[in-house]
Every structure is written in structure tokens, then in C-alpha cells.
Write a protein that holds these residues in place. Structure first.
Motif, short mmCIF file in Angstrom:
data_model
loop_
_atom_site.label_atom_id
_atom_site.label_comp_id
_atom_site.label_asym_id
_atom_site.label_seq_id
_atom_site.Cartn_x
_atom_site.Cartn_y
_atom_site.Cartn_z
N VAL A 204 1.33 1.63 -3.82
CA VAL A 204 0.21 1.88 -4.73
C VAL A 204 -0.71 3.01 -4.28
O VAL A 204 -1.53 3.49 -5.07
CB VAL A 204 -0.64 0.61 -4.93
N ALA A 205 -0.59 3.45 -3.02
CA ALA A 205 -1.49 4.49 -2.50
C ALA A 205 -0.68 5.62 -1.88
O ALA A 205 -0.28 5.52 -0.71
CB ALA A 205 -2.45 3.89 -1.48
N PHE B 144 -1.49 6.83 1.58
CA PHE B 144 -1.20 5.91 2.67
C PHE B 144 0.13 6.24 3.36
O PHE B 144 0.39 5.77 4.46
CB PHE B 144 -1.15 4.48 2.11
N GLY C 179 -6.42 1.00 3.37
CA GLY C 179 -5.52 1.04 2.22
C GLY C 179 -6.27 0.96 0.91
O GLY C 179 -5.91 1.63 -0.08
N PHE D 160 0.82 -1.22 0.00
CA PHE D 160 0.00 0.00 0.00
C PHE D 160 0.85 1.27 0.00
O PHE D 160 0.43 2.31 -0.52
CB PHE D 160 -0.96 0.00 1.18
N TYR E 82 -7.64 4.42 0.35
CA TYR E 82 -6.58 5.36 -0.03
C TYR E 82 -6.10 5.12 -1.46
O TYR E 82 -5.67 6.04 -2.14
CB TYR E 82 -5.40 5.24 0.93
N ALA E 83 -6.16 3.86 -1.89
CA ALA E 83 -5.73 3.54 -3.25
C ALA E 83 -6.79 3.89 -4.29
O ALA E 83 -6.53 3.81 -5.49
CB ALA E 83 -5.39 2.06 -3.34
N TRP F 153 -9.69 2.28 -4.76
CA TRP F 153 -10.34 1.09 -5.31
C TRP F 153 -11.76 0.96 -4.77
O TRP F 153 -12.15 1.61 -3.82
CB TRP F 153 -9.55 -0.16 -4.95
#
Length: 329
Positions: free
Chosen positions: A25-26, A29, A290, A22, A293-294, A296
Motif C-alpha cells: 500500500v505504500a 516503503f 509505514g 505496507f 509513507y502510505a 495516512w
């Protein structure tokens, strides 16, 4: 090899992998605010998960652990609002109510021989229906009334819903309480006779009874611990948000169990520790936030929980076999 067979090793590796993932990718985060939010999310699950984990080590389940959190807050808020009395009285009454539920669960399991899964499933439905029915009867809606103006609110808020600042971030007191409860549970399991009894009754209750272990007392005590920790989180929810939804808490019992299993606790009992359960709860907090935050779809969170549960069961089985092999050697 000895370290490799510790219950929390698999969860620790998984937590590290998820954390790094995470971070990559975020971007959101990576902030300190995000990290303390993850800790808070983990603590609200992790506090009750500590009790559920101990109970599972002792060879039992409590499917009422989710709704009793809501029941605790509702008993406190509605009793004091309806009768116009100090919230401290309601908090004590709520604690007695939760302990009574825990005692009843443990007593029925031990005296009837009915699996705890079924006993506590019945308790789950009773509490769920009572939460909705009584709340609607008293308040005319499915939510409790605002308790912020009732005497005792401020002092109870300091205990259950306080926060403090470290630099630019705000840390909720539940994080500190969570760490404290994990430390106490770890001490009990590793340093006390009661901890030995918990492992014994979970691994082989009949053998434990034969060597003088108080099986009934130990298991009822574990159910009481779950109810106490559920009450504690219920108090936090009430004094942080002022009101509660009567249908809340449903489904959280599975999150507690998943946190324990991911943390290395066997479903068959007799193996696990509090630190592993805490890591399992931290994985839950990281993943639930997470994914947000990403950017998704949050619906993927449930799919992730299922995958993590299946992997954890397989890893725990492997670790248990290693531990058994080492013990024989």
C-alpha cells in the motif's frame, strides 16, 4: 508443536504480515532508505524495550523508563554547560544518576512490597517534574543548551551517535547496538544461571526463593538494566540532536511495554524472550513510519497500537496455554 509455543512466533507472523501490507500500500516503503529508517526508529525504542522486557519476564514494570531517557541527557548536558567541564564527566555522572534511580526503584519495590507499577509511577512524576523544573531554572527555557562546542562532544558522538554507509544508505550505530543488546540479553536468558533466575522470580518468586534464588538481587539488577539502557538512548539523543526538550520521553514507557507484550512477554511474568521483544519493537518501527509513507493520518497509529496490544495479549495467553499443556504432556 514445540516451535509453535515459542514466545516470538506470534510476533514474527504479525511482523511478516505488516511488512507485506505496507509494501503493497505504500510505494515509498519499498526503498532501502525506508527500510533502514524503520530499523533506526525500531532501535531507539528497541534498546530500552530489551531491558523492560527482561524486567517484565522477572515479574515487574518500570513506568519511569521513558522519562529517564530524557533525564539522562539533561543531566549530562546541563551539568557540563553550567560548570564548563568535559562532557565525559557529565556522561559518567549521568550514568551514576540513572543507576541510582534504577536501584532506588528496585530497592523500594523489594523492601516495601508496594507493586512496581506504583513505585515507578511515582518515579515517573518526580523525574518528569524535575526535568522541566530544573531545566527551566538553569537555562530559562524548557530545552537544554547546545553542547556541540563543549569538550568531549566529538568522541562521545562516535560512541553514541555515529553512522556508516552501506552502498547508498546510511545506517545509524544504534541499530548495531540494538542487535548487540538483544544478543547479550538472549545469551543471558538462555545460557546463564542469571537467566534461569529471571524466569524463576517472574513465574513464582516465593518458590524461587525457597530453592536458593536471590530474588532481591535479581530484581534490583533488572531495574538497573532498564536504567542503563535508558541512559544509553539518552546519550544517543543528546549527541545526535545536540539539544533536548525537557518534556520528552513521556509516553515512551508504554511503547516499551507494548513492544515486549507484542513480542510474546506475559504481563504476569515468567514467559518471554529478548528476540520477541526485538520483533515487537520492529513492528512499532514499521507501523509508525509505514502509516506516514502510505500518506495516512498519523493519529491512526495510536489506534493500531491499541489493537496490536489487545491481539498480542490474546495470542500470548493462547501460546502460554499451549506451552503449559506441552509441559504437562
Amino acid at each position: 508443536m514445540r516451535r509453535a509455543v515459542r514466545p516470538e512466533v506470534g510476533a514474527l507472523v504479525a511482523a511478516a504480515v505488516i511488512f507485506v501490507f505496507f509494501l503493497a500500500v505504500a510505494p515509498a516503503f519499498r526503498s532501502a532508505d525506508a527500510f533502514v529508517t524503520v530499523l533506526y526508529q525500531s532501535s531507539t525504542i528497541g534498546i530500552v524495550a530489551v531491558g523492560v522486557g527482561l524486567l517484565m519476564i522477572g515479574g515487574e514494570f518500570d513506568l519511569s523508563a521513558g522519562v529517564i531517557v530524557t533525564s539522562a541527557g539533561l543531566v549530562n548536558s546541563m551539568f557540563c554547560w553550567y560548570f564548563g567541564i568535559n562532557l565525559w564527566v557529565g556522561a559518567i555522572l549521568s550514568l551514576l544518576f540513572c543507576l541510582a534511580v534504577g536501584f532506588l526503584n528496585g530497592y523500594l519495590v523489594m523492601r516495601t512490597g508496594i507493586p512496581s507499577f506504583l513505585i515507578t509511577l511515582g518515579t515517573f512524576f518526580v523525574l518528569q517534574g524535575a526535568n522541566l523544573g530544573v531545566t527551566k531554572l538553569v537555562t530559562g527555557s524548557v530545552s537544554s543548551t547546545d553542547v556541540s562546542r563543549i569538550d568531549g562532544y566529538d568522541s562521545l558522538g562516535v560512541i553514541f551517535a555515529s553512522s556508516f554507509e552501506i552502498g547508498s544508505v546510511v545506517i545509524w550505530g544504534t541499530v548495531v547496538w540494538w542487535i548487540l543488546f538483544v544478543a547479550v540479553a538472549t545469551w543471558i536468558l538462555r545460557r546463564t544461571r542469571g537467566g534461569n533466575w529471571i524466569y524463576a522470580v517472574g513465574g513464582a518468586a516465593d518458590s524461587a526463593r525457597a530453592v536458593g534464588v536471590h530474588v532481591v538481587r535479581t530484581k534490583i539488577g533488572l531495574f538497573l538494566a532498564v536504567s542503563f539502557l535508558g541512559w544509553f538512548v539518552g546519550m544517543h539523543n543528546l549527541y545526535r540532536f545536540n539539544t533536548l526538550q525537557a518534556g520528552g520521553g513521556v509516553g515512551n514507557e508504554f511503547l516499551y511495554i507494548i513492544a515486549a507484550v507484542v513480542g510474546g512477554t506475559l504481563l504476569t511474568g515468567g514467559f518471554g524472550n529478548a528476540l520477541g521483544v526485538a520483533i515487537g519493537a520492529f513492528i512499532f518501527g514499521m507501523t509508525s513510519l509505514g502509516i506516514v509513507y502510505a500518506g495516512w493520518d498519523p493519529n491512526w497509529f495510536r489506534a493500531f497500537l491499541g489493537v496490536m496490544l489487545l491481539l498480542a495479549v490474546l495470542v500470548n495467553l493462547y501460546v502460554r496455554r499451549l506451552a503449559t499443556r506441552e509441559a504437562r504432556a
